[in-house]
Motif scaffolding. Structure first.
Motif: not given
Ligand code: AHR
Length: 341
Positions: A190, A274, A244, A55-56, A58-59, A133-134, A194
């Motif tokens: 996240s 990010d 993000n 999706e991003s 960062w990913r 990550d999560r 946050r």
């Molecule tokens: O879990 C990290 C987040 O997931 C990042 O901030 C974001 O960009 C990503 O999709």
């Protein structure tokens, strides 16, 4: 005659000896190479990775970090799956890793809840699970070995603390401040972390009005769409907190299209998370006021954790990656050039 016969006996003998030698050494040679190949394959650690999506920016960086870590040269065989943002795809991938009897399962949970059953199945199969990550929200903490990722609550607090300091610097700490928040995937660590971290700091300031918080799913398109809605509903936004960089890019477009300005000298302050290179460029030119870093380079941390587990060592339940806070003051040209993502 005798001579001729003994000559042919010698020739036949040599031929037989050569054939036998070839058969013996040849087969030895073949077996050795075969065994070596087999041993190399067997010695590799098989890791199944379920990435939640793409999706991003960062990913993408996070995926690259994992793929660069679990290579053949490092002794790994990687089975990688992209779940395209769907928990059901992650569940399928994890079950397929279990049936393939991988040595380790690594996954980045799209949301925190709904993992008990599949993690129980991995545990029963004796496959250690590492979260990347999560986090997951499970009662039985033995369902996963460890988690490598960010301290999302701290990230949210960092954003809050930066805003506190900035308002003091601008001598606006007693004035009303109107804030909107673009949140990431609902129920993800996240987003939860946050939001909670920023809320803790915001709760200490009666003049901080959080006008609205809305999910924009960590994507630029949604970021723009949600921001447009905010701008329609609230004519006096002072601060955008965007969870993000991708959502931030979309939100900035929406603000500019509405005729307002952003950043250090603008109408609306932009707080982002990010710190991917594209966003750091915007911090350097004053478009984004602050970017709270979320470090996607988690592959090396994961390698270390697996090394420790292979050595029979005990690992911590949580490993936090190192993260910084970026403003116009500390984004240097050198940093931008070195940034790999
Ligand atoms: O879990 C990290 C987040 O997931 C990042 O901030 C974001 O960009 C990503 O999709």
């Amino acid at each position: 005659m005798f001579r001729k016969r003994s000559y042919s006996v010698i020739v036949v003998g040599i031929f037989l000896a050569m054939t036998l030698a070839l058969l013996f050494f040849g087969s030895r040679l073949f077996t050795d190479i075969g065994e070596e190949a087999h041993i190399t394959q067997e010695n590799r650690i098989v890791v199944g990775v379920s990435q939640l999506g793409s999706e991003s920016g960062w990913r993408t960086a996070n995926t690259e970090s994992v793929q660069n870590a679990f290579t053949q040269q490092h002794g790994y065989f990687l089975i990688f799956n992209n779940a395209r943002q769907k928990q059901e795809n992650q569940l399928k991938a994890i079950r397929s890793f279990i049936s393939q009897r991988v040595d380790y399962i690594i996954f980045s949970p799209v949301v925190e809840t709904g993992w008990e059953t599949v993690l129980q199945e991995a545990k029963q199969a004796g496959i250690p699970v590492i979260l990347m990550d999560r986090n997951v929200d499970v009662e039985d903490q033995s369902l996963y070995v460890t988690c490598v990722g960010s301290n999302f609550v701290e990230e949210g607090e960092k954003a809050g603390h930066w805003l506190e300091g900035e308002l003091v610097r601008q001598r606006k700490s007693a004035q009303p401040v109107n804030i909107v928040i673009l949140t990431g995937t609902e129920g993800s660590s996240s987003q939860i972390g946050r939001s909670a971290g920023f809320a803790t700091v915001a709760a200490r300031h009666a003049n901080w009005n959080i006008l609205e918080e809305k999910c924009a799913e960590f994507t630029s398109t949604k970021g723009k769409e949600v921001m447009k809605g905010f701008l329609r509903r609230y004519p006096n936004i002072d601060v955008v907190v965007s969870q993000n960089d991708d959502m931030t890019f979309g939100a900035i477009e929406a603000v500019r299209e509405s005729g307002r300005t952003v950043g250090v000298d603008g109408d609306i302050m932009i707080l982002s998370f990010d710190a991917v290179r594209g966003a750091l460029n915007m911090v350097a030119d004053g478009t984004i006021n602050v970017d709270i870093e979320c470090n996607p380079n988690q592959g090396e941390y994961l390698l270390k954790v697996i090394d420790m587990l292979e050595a029979g060592e005990t690992v911590e339940k949580k490993y936090y990656v190192e993260e910084d806070v970026f403003t116009i003051e500390n984004v240097t040209q050198e940093l931008l050039q070195e940034r790999t993502y």
